[in-house]
Design an enzyme around this catalytic site. Structure first.
Site: not given
Length: 531
Positions: A21, A192
């Site tokens: 991420d 997301e």
């Protein structure tokens, strides 16, 4: 450290091992990447680079600001977003307490600091409506929080129902106004990881879609107005591996952008390198792609297409004399002779408190006082480092005098509380001090029957060597003795999956008396090796 590069290229992944991420930002002449840490502390690891090719572990941000005790596996600190505005670093992160369907208990926070090294402010609570928060600093001075929104009412499958935005007031330190649904997502679903960038009059919304597995992708949409409506790139997805399982970099997605001083653009993104095409033992890693804006104003890979590349050009402005070469294989060694633990170490859910993790009680040694069981979500006393190489060897040396089979200390391969291998020193009622091996694979627990006797008072040297999906433990019981194999070779395919990656570390456990025993470790060494 990264894997090797040519002087004119960046070789991926730039952050090998468990570094998922990524959020990339430039502050003056330095680039930073912040990555998720999940249940491992310190939280939010940050790497720094001057040339985008060679990255060094710079700092870790979250220490005593969070309480992760009891958080289930794959929860805790998700998707940090790092930004730099008007001389201040802003860090947004999620503390995930539960993901038990149909709900997600996710709490979003903001902290700031004048330097990447701190001091960081006290956390400001923002909201709990969804994960992957991101802060956008608009040109008019206003600040906006974006996050994925979770809709528990959706009966089956995807519950990530899009992206919402709400104004943040830094004076009041809270969100103001009402949240506004900015983007519903595309047919790829699971929308997301939102980031907004403004370029040539457009607001560009970059999101991750398709889930974090093989269908992962980067979606780009744009609008002339911050509040939309947003038009999706007609060639979406902009980056993905979903159409080619033969690519060396899989699961490409979760992108963020940076512009160099010379005007070039790069995207940091998540990826995996599955061993034998299936087993992501190193977890989710970070790669970089060079990108550009085409004539119609859409973001494209300079290599063409939408597949992630193993090598991309270095940015302009880096002379051959300034270009550095990254290490070909990882190397980490700690002889425990300093006042603090080396910053590469990680602990599970609790900080490395001197009450259980001491360098001062016996100078030259790390004394680990015992915690709860290897499956504890509260006080698992382990210190560990990321597996950063497909092939590696780790060694340690310990002194430990267990009084019961309930006391143990040794060397672990650890993915989570349901998947680990543990070569440990313990006590057997008949054989006395022994070395044993326990295995927990997908929550199926086994203690290998074999026991290796060890003399009382004897220092035990343990090692583990991993080659792809195979791992084996070794022992040495006197300084001049050769290393001898312990137990059978192990299939370690179960040490992959979920959101994290495999760790290797040292630990002490005591189910007879919490904190009632300790082990002294004189050194630890991890090194990447040839196949």
């Amino acid at each position: 450290m990264t894997i090797s590069t040519q002087k004119g290229t960046i070789r991926n992944p730039v952050l090998p091992g468990f570094n998922p991420d990524p959020c990339i930002v430039r502050a003056k002449d330095t680039y930073y990447i912040a990555v998720s840490s999940f249940e491992w502390l310190p939280g939010v690891r940050v790497y720094a680079s001057k040339d985008l090719a060679v990255w060094e572990h710079c700092t870790d941000v979250l220490t005593d600001q969070v309480d992760l005790r009891g958080n289930p596996k794959n929860c805790s600190i998700w998707a940090p977003q790092l930004s730099y505005h008007d001389g201040l670093f802003y860090l947004i992160y999620t503390d995930v307490k539960s993901t038990k369907r149909p709900f997600k208990d996710v709490h979003n926070y903001l902290i700031t600091a004048p330097s990447i090294h701190g001091p960081w402010s006290e956390p400001v609570y923002l909201n709990s409506s969804g994960f992957d928060p991101s802060l956008y600093h608009d040109e008019d001075g206003r600040k906006w929080l974006l996050n994925e929104i979770w809709d528990y009412r959706i009966p089956e499958g995807n519950k990530s129902s899009g992206i919402v935005i709400q104004q943040y007031d830094p004076q009041q330190q809270k969100l103001v106004g009402k949240p506004f649904k900015l983007f519903d997502g595309t047919d790829l679903k699971k929308t997301e990881a939102p980031h907004i960038y403004k370029h040539q009059g457009y607001y560009y919304l970059i999101t991750a879609e398709g889930g974090t597995g093989s269908g992962h992708a980067v979606t780009v949409a744009r609008s002339r107005s911050l509040m939309g409506p947003y038009e999706v790139d007609p060639r979406n997805p902009m980056l993905t591996s979903r159409d080619n399982p033969e690519l060396p970099l899989q699961c490409a997605g979760h992108g963020s952008l940076i512009q160099t001083p010379q005007g070039e653009w790069y995207m940091a993104h998540l990826c995996t390198r599955p061993v034998e095409g299936q087993y992501a033992l190193l977890g989710r890693e970070t790669a970089l792609q060079q990108v550009y804006w085409d004539e119609e104003g859409w973001l494209r890979l300079t290599a063409g297409g939408n597949s992630p590349q193993m090598e991309v050009p270095r940015p302009k402005g880096i002379t051959p004399a300034e270009a550095k070469m990254a290490a070909e294989r990882s190397l980490f060694e700690d002889t425990f002779d300093g006042p603090e633990l080396a910053k590469a170490w990680n602990t599970l859910r609790i900080p490395a408190d001197p009450s259980w993790c001491s360098l001062s009680e016996r100078p030259g040694y790390l004394r680990l006082h015992s915690g709860e069981s290897p499956q504890s979500l509260f006080h698992h006393h382990i210190v560990a480092v990321r597996q950063a190489d497909i092939h590696f060897r780790a060694e340690t040396s310990l002194e430990f005098e267990p009084a019961s089979y309930l006391q143990m200390a040794g060397l672990m391969l650890y993915l989570n509380d349901e998947n680990y291998l543990y070569a440990y020193v313990t006590q057997d009622e008949e054989q006395g001090k022994v070395i044993r091996l326990m295995r927990c694979a997908e929550d199926a627990f086994t203690v290998i029957p074999d026991m290796i006797p060890v003399n009382a008072g004897e220092t035990v040297r343990l090692a583990v060597e991993v080659h792809g999906i195979r791992g084996r433990f070794y022992g040495r019981f006197s300084p001049g003795q050769d290393w001898v194999p312990l137990f059978e070779e192990q299939d370690i395919r179960f040490l992959c999956g979920g959101f994290t990656g495999n760790f290797v570390g040292i630990a002490v456990h005591d189910m007879q008396s919490f904190g009632g025993s300790y082990a002294d470790f004189s050194h630890f060494r991890y090194t990447g090796i040839e196949a």
